[in-house]
Write a protein that holds these residues in place. Structure first.
Motif, PDB file in Angstrom:
ATOM      1  N   ARG A  52      36.572  46.614-103.640  1.00  0.00           N
ATOM      2  CA  ARG A  52      35.893  47.395-104.669  1.00  0.00           C
ATOM      3  C   ARG A  52      35.480  46.458-105.796  1.00  0.00           C
ATOM      4  O   ARG A  52      36.177  45.488-106.076  1.00  0.00           O
ATOM      5  CB  ARG A  52      36.812  48.461-105.259  1.00  0.00           C
ATOM      6  CG  ARG A  52      37.254  49.503-104.286  1.00  0.00           C
ATOM      7  CD  ARG A  52      38.238  50.437-104.942  1.00  0.00           C
ATOM      8  NE  ARG A  52      38.758  51.374-103.974  1.00  0.00           N
ATOM      9  CZ  ARG A  52      39.137  52.593-104.269  1.00  0.00           C
ATOM     10  NH1 ARG A  52      39.066  53.038-105.506  1.00  0.00           N
ATOM     11  NH2 ARG A  52      39.604  53.389-103.343  1.00  0.00           N
ATOM     12  N   GLN A  67      29.761  50.853-104.113  1.00  0.00           N
ATOM     13  CA  GLN A  67      30.546  51.562-103.110  1.00  0.00           C
ATOM     14  C   GLN A  67      31.860  50.847-102.793  1.00  0.00           C
ATOM     15  O   GLN A  67      32.023  49.667-103.093  1.00  0.00           O
ATOM     16  CB  GLN A  67      29.720  51.705-101.835  1.00  0.00           C
ATOM     17  CG  GLN A  67      29.381  50.369-101.195  1.00  0.00           C
ATOM     18  CD  GLN A  67      28.473  50.513-100.002  1.00  0.00           C
ATOM     19  OE1 GLN A  67      28.515  51.504 -99.309  1.00  0.00           O
ATOM     20  NE2 GLN A  67      27.644  49.513 -99.751  1.00  0.00           N
ATOM     21  N   THR A  68      32.780  51.560-102.184  1.00  0.00           N
ATOM     22  CA  THR A  68      34.023  50.984-101.663  1.00  0.00           C
ATOM     23  C   THR A  68      33.768  50.559-100.226  1.00  0.00           C
ATOM     24  O   THR A  68      33.225  51.326 -99.434  1.00  0.00           O
ATOM     25  CB  THR A  68      35.166  52.019-101.699  1.00  0.00           C
ATOM     26  OG1 THR A  68      35.383  52.421-103.047  1.00  0.00           O
ATOM     27  CG2 THR A  68      36.441  51.444-101.115  1.00  0.00           C
TER      28      THR A  68
END
Length: 113
Positions: A52, A67-68
């Motif tokens: 992350r 985004q992760t």
């Protein structure tokens, strides 16, 4: 540019290196190489990693940017792993970004940051 940092929590230590190279036709993909210790010894085996980006360096603070990237399978040998990451273009607006890494051995476990 090279940047190295040691992250430690409990019995797990991640050493990391980040390399960036200027290019006329850049993509948003970059290579990340790190070192994972498990209980003070270099880790070996299959792991799942999660990445992350944050706007602050302190874990658990700040706003996540982009985004992760979850459940990225890696095989770690003598503690060393290399992954290709792509958060897209949006998170990289010239502001500082800090990479948070979490690890687990299999999908039944919780991630350890």
């Amino acid at each position: 540019m090279q940047n190295s940092k040691q992250l430690q929590r409990g019995d797990c230590t991640i050493w990391s290196s980040f390399f960036a190279v200027s290019s006329l036709s850049q993509t948003t993909v970059f290579t990340y190489q790190g070192k994972l210790d498990d209980g003070g010894m270099p880790a070996n085996g299959s792991f799942l990693l999660e990445f992350r980006l944050f706007e602050t360096a302190t874990v658990g603070t700040g706003t996540q940017s982009g985004q992760t990237l979850s459940d990225i399978p890696v095989t770690i040998v003598n503690g060393i792993f290399t992954v290709q990451l792509d958060f897209g273009e949006a998170p990289f607006d010239g502001s500082e970004r800090f990479l948070q890494i979490s690890v687990r051995r299999n999908a039944n476990e919780s991630y350890v940051t």
